[in-house]
Write a protein that holds these residues in place. Structure first.
Motif, short mmCIF file in Angstrom:
data_model
loop_
_atom_site.label_atom_id
_atom_site.label_comp_id
_atom_site.label_asym_id
_atom_site.label_seq_id
_atom_site.Cartn_x
_atom_site.Cartn_y
_atom_site.Cartn_z
N HIS A 75 4.01 -2.18 4.93
CA HIS A 75 4.61 -1.14 4.09
C HIS A 75 4.78 -1.63 2.66
O HIS A 75 4.46 -0.91 1.70
N ILE A 76 5.26 -2.85 2.48
CA ILE A 76 5.44 -3.40 1.13
C ILE A 76 4.11 -3.46 0.40
O ILE A 76 4.00 -3.08 -0.78
N SER A 77 3.07 -3.91 1.08
CA SER A 77 1.74 -3.97 0.45
C SER A 77 1.25 -2.60 0.06
O SER A 77 0.67 -2.41 -1.03
N ALA A 78 1.48 -1.61 0.92
CA ALA A 78 1.05 -0.24 0.61
C ALA A 78 1.81 0.32 -0.58
O ALA A 78 1.24 1.01 -1.43
N VAL A 79 3.10 0.03 -0.64
CA VAL A 79 3.91 0.51 -1.76
C VAL A 79 3.40 -0.09 -3.07
O VAL A 79 3.26 0.61 -4.08
N LYS A 80 3.14 -1.38 -3.08
CA LYS A 80 2.64 -2.02 -4.30
C LYS A 80 1.32 -1.40 -4.75
O LYS A 80 1.09 -1.19 -5.95
#
Length: 369
Positions: free
Chosen positions: A278-283
């Motif tokens: 999720h963090i990677s997708a948000v970035k």
């Protein structure tokens, strides 16, 4: 090292209801029969079971673990945080209020940037603190709380506490670790630093050694609302020295974090790969959003968070565009503080990338507004 208020020193108040989980740990054995906590253990909860299922409903009967040990153990394992340096409470907002209750007597002075996360000022005023705000530092490509100005005000007003959001909300600016260390080192001896790290997980260096430190005279706050997607459950944690956390526990609401919230947080932390994805997708979405608006000629401020901030030529223009978007059913954020009224904040969710979602902004930028 900053001091604690006199009423917390010595024996101070103590929690009259530590709860059965804490009691079990104290006596070293399980208590199988809950016969004295006055919980509604015999409530059938047919409606809840029908809507949410038996597995969820079983967690609503009992008061939660006042020390949230299961959550703290997972935080310690995942992020390398010593267990004795963590305290769990009902989200970063509750932790701000808790920190103020612990270290800031009514009438004392606290310092923050004018326009930073407004809940701090809301709680500070509610505790009858004298709030001193200093303007952001602005330059091309830069909108940041002015640490030098905050430091000067702390000395000038003999402040009890300085609040810094890092990464900042609403600008997205990230102060480096050395800047934070220097700020703490140069604050008055009796001044606390409240470091709000609600967006910490979106830093590229979120796993640095500095991220795990409990700093003297500092209370660090983090949340599971953003990267972990648990905003509705209200859960976050503080990182501080054990003595500081012990004082915070003296004035903390015992069962602010429900048993259901705790088991949900434990489940999410047990499946951390999903959080990391999720963090990677948000970035990635954040960068796509920033690039999109930059190509249209907007000034997009650097961000280490899950949002982007656009800076406009005037507060009037930003206010008009924000209102037009709201009337079209598109809610973004415009800081209420007049110092930052020229900023609009957009969260990096998938819906923000739908073509035409920001046609109102796009037309304004195309016209050179």
């Amino acid at each position: 090292m900053p001091r604690f208020p006199d009423h917390l020193n010595g024996s101070g108040p103590s929690n009259p209801f530590p709860g059965i989980k804490v009691l079990e740990r104290r006596i070293g054995r399980e208590i199988p029969h809950r016969l004295g906590s006055n919980e509604g253990l015999d409530m059938p909860h047919r409606a809840l079971r029908e809507r949410f299922g038996d597995a969820m409903t079983e967690h609503v009967y009992c008061y939660g673990d006042a020390e949230a040990l299961g959550v703290r153990q997972r935080l310690a394992s995942l992020y390398g945080l010593p267990l004795e340096h963590t305290l769990v409470d009902a989200g970063a907002d509750s932790l701000i209020a808790l920190a103020l209750r612990t270290v800031a007597e009514p009438g004392c002075t606290v310092v923050s940037a004018s326009g930073t996360y407004p809940t701090f000022g809301y709680f500070a005023r509610g505790q009858n603190c004298h709030l001193v705000e200093r303007p952001y530092r602005e330059a091309p490509g830069l909108l940041t709380p002015d640490l030098e100005a905050l430091l000067a005000s702390a000395h000038e007003h003999r402040a009890r506490l300085v609040y810094v959001a890092n990464p900042d909300n609403p600008s997205g600016h990230l102060h480096g670790d050395d800047e934070i260390r220097r700020l703490r080192a140069e604050l008055p001896d009796d001044c606390w630093l409240l470091l709000d790290e609600a967006y910490h997980d979106f830093r590229d260096d979120a796993d640095s050694p500095f991220s795990r430190e409990a700093l003297p005279g500092v209370i660090r706050l983090r949340t599971l609302s953003k990267a972990h997607g648990l905003a509705g459950m209200r859960i976050g944690y503080a990182i501080a020295e054990p003595e500081t956390l012990a004082m915070m526990m003296k004035v903390r609401i015992h069962y602010a974090v429900s048993s259901l919230t705790q088991v949900i947080a434990e489940t999410v932390l047990d499946h951390h790969a999903e959080v990391e994805a999720h963090i990677s997708a948000v970035k990635a979405r954040r960068e796509r959003l920033a690039r999109h608006f930059q190509e249209l000629g907007a000034e997009v401020l650097p961000s280490a968070t899950n949002f982007i901030a656009l800076r406009f030529a005037s507060a009037e223009l930003a206010g008009r565009l924000n209102q037009e978007l709201l009337e079209a059913g598109r809610l973004i954020a415009r800081p209420a503080h007049p110092d930052l009224g020229h900023v609009l904040r957009i969260t990096a969710v998938e819906d923000a990338l739908v073509p035409g979602r920001f046609d109102i902004l796009e037309r304004a930028l195309a016209s050179g507004a």
